[in-house]
Design an enzyme around this catalytic site. Sequence first.
Site, short mmCIF file in Angstrom:
data_model
loop_
_atom_site.label_atom_id
_atom_site.label_comp_id
_atom_site.label_asym_id
_atom_site.label_seq_id
_atom_site.Cartn_x
_atom_site.Cartn_y
_atom_site.Cartn_z
N ASP A 8 0.87 -1.18 0.00
CA ASP A 8 0.00 0.00 0.00
C ASP A 8 0.91 1.23 0.00
O ASP A 8 2.13 1.13 -0.18
CB ASP A 8 -0.99 -0.04 1.18
CG ASP A 8 -0.34 0.25 2.53
OD1 ASP A 8 0.90 0.38 2.59
OD2 ASP A 8 -1.07 0.36 3.53
N CYS A 65 3.30 -2.83 4.05
CA CYS A 65 2.46 -1.69 4.38
C CYS A 65 3.28 -0.84 5.35
O CYS A 65 4.49 -1.04 5.47
CB CYS A 65 1.09 -2.10 4.92
SG CYS A 65 1.10 -2.96 6.50
N THR A 67 3.49 -0.67 8.66
CA THR A 67 4.11 -1.47 9.72
C THR A 67 4.32 -2.93 9.34
O THR A 67 5.03 -3.65 10.05
CB THR A 67 3.19 -1.47 10.96
OG1 THR A 67 1.92 -1.99 10.56
CG2 THR A 67 3.04 -0.07 11.53
N HIS A 98 10.81 -23.31 10.32
CA HIS A 98 9.79 -23.96 11.16
C HIS A 98 8.37 -23.76 10.65
O HIS A 98 7.53 -24.63 10.85
CB HIS A 98 9.87 -23.42 12.59
CG HIS A 98 11.06 -23.94 13.35
ND1 HIS A 98 11.19 -23.82 14.71
CD2 HIS A 98 12.19 -24.59 12.92
CE1 HIS A 98 12.34 -24.37 15.10
NE2 HIS A 98 12.96 -24.83 14.03
N HIS A 133 7.74 -30.32 12.15
CA HIS A 133 6.99 -29.11 11.79
C HIS A 133 5.90 -29.37 10.75
O HIS A 133 4.98 -28.57 10.60
CB HIS A 133 7.95 -28.03 11.31
CG HIS A 133 8.97 -27.68 12.35
ND1 HIS A 133 8.66 -27.00 13.50
CD2 HIS A 133 10.28 -27.99 12.43
CE1 HIS A 133 9.73 -26.88 14.25
NE2 HIS A 133 10.74 -27.47 13.63
C1 RB5 Z 1 -1.58 3.25 6.17
O1 RB5 Z 1 -1.53 4.54 6.65
C2 RB5 Z 1 -1.22 2.26 7.26
O2 RB5 Z 1 -2.26 2.17 8.18
C3 RB5 Z 1 -0.92 0.92 6.66
O3 RB5 Z 1 0.12 1.05 5.75
C4 RB5 Z 1 -0.47 -0.18 7.59
O4 RB5 Z 1 0.58 0.24 8.41
C5 RB5 Z 1 -1.52 -0.87 8.33
O5 RB5 Z 1 -1.26 -1.82 9.09
#
Ligand code: RB5
Length: 142
Positions: A8, A65, A67, A98, A133
């Site tokens: 994203d 994304c 995080t 694993h 596993h």
């Molecule tokens: C987008 O702003 C952010 O929320 C997305 O990239 C992500 O970190 C969501 O988990």
Amino acid sequence: MKIALGCDHGGFGLKATVLALLRELGHTVEDCGVMAGETADYPNIAADVCSRVASGAAERGILLCGTGIGVAIAANRNPVIRAALCSESFSARMSREHNDANVLCLGGRTLGPGLAEEIVRIWLSTQFVGGRHVQRIALLQE
Ligand code: RB5
């Protein structure tokens, strides 16, 4: 290896680094976007990449994304996906050895390019060890 790659807007910057590395390593990359940093909903990107892995069109998937958390949550809704959110190299190795992870999730706002490259290199070159596993992974699909 054929790899589906998607992000994203939060992962867009780091995707370029990952894409360049994958090509340098000789992988075939299906870039599922976003293509210009445009705002996108991470569940849709994750569903696209994961459907390619689930169908066999791609052997592995890499999702980014902000995080890595959102794409990891979304990816693991697909019953045949084992998505691992990795922010250091030990987890990258263990997710393959694993968990036989078939999707790697990275945070574009949490990782620098050097660490992200190290994680990707390890994740792609580490084999599943099998053994005890195998049955644990089978339990995930019951
Ligand atoms: C987008 O702003 C952010 O929320 C997305 O990239 C992500 O970190 C969501 O988990």
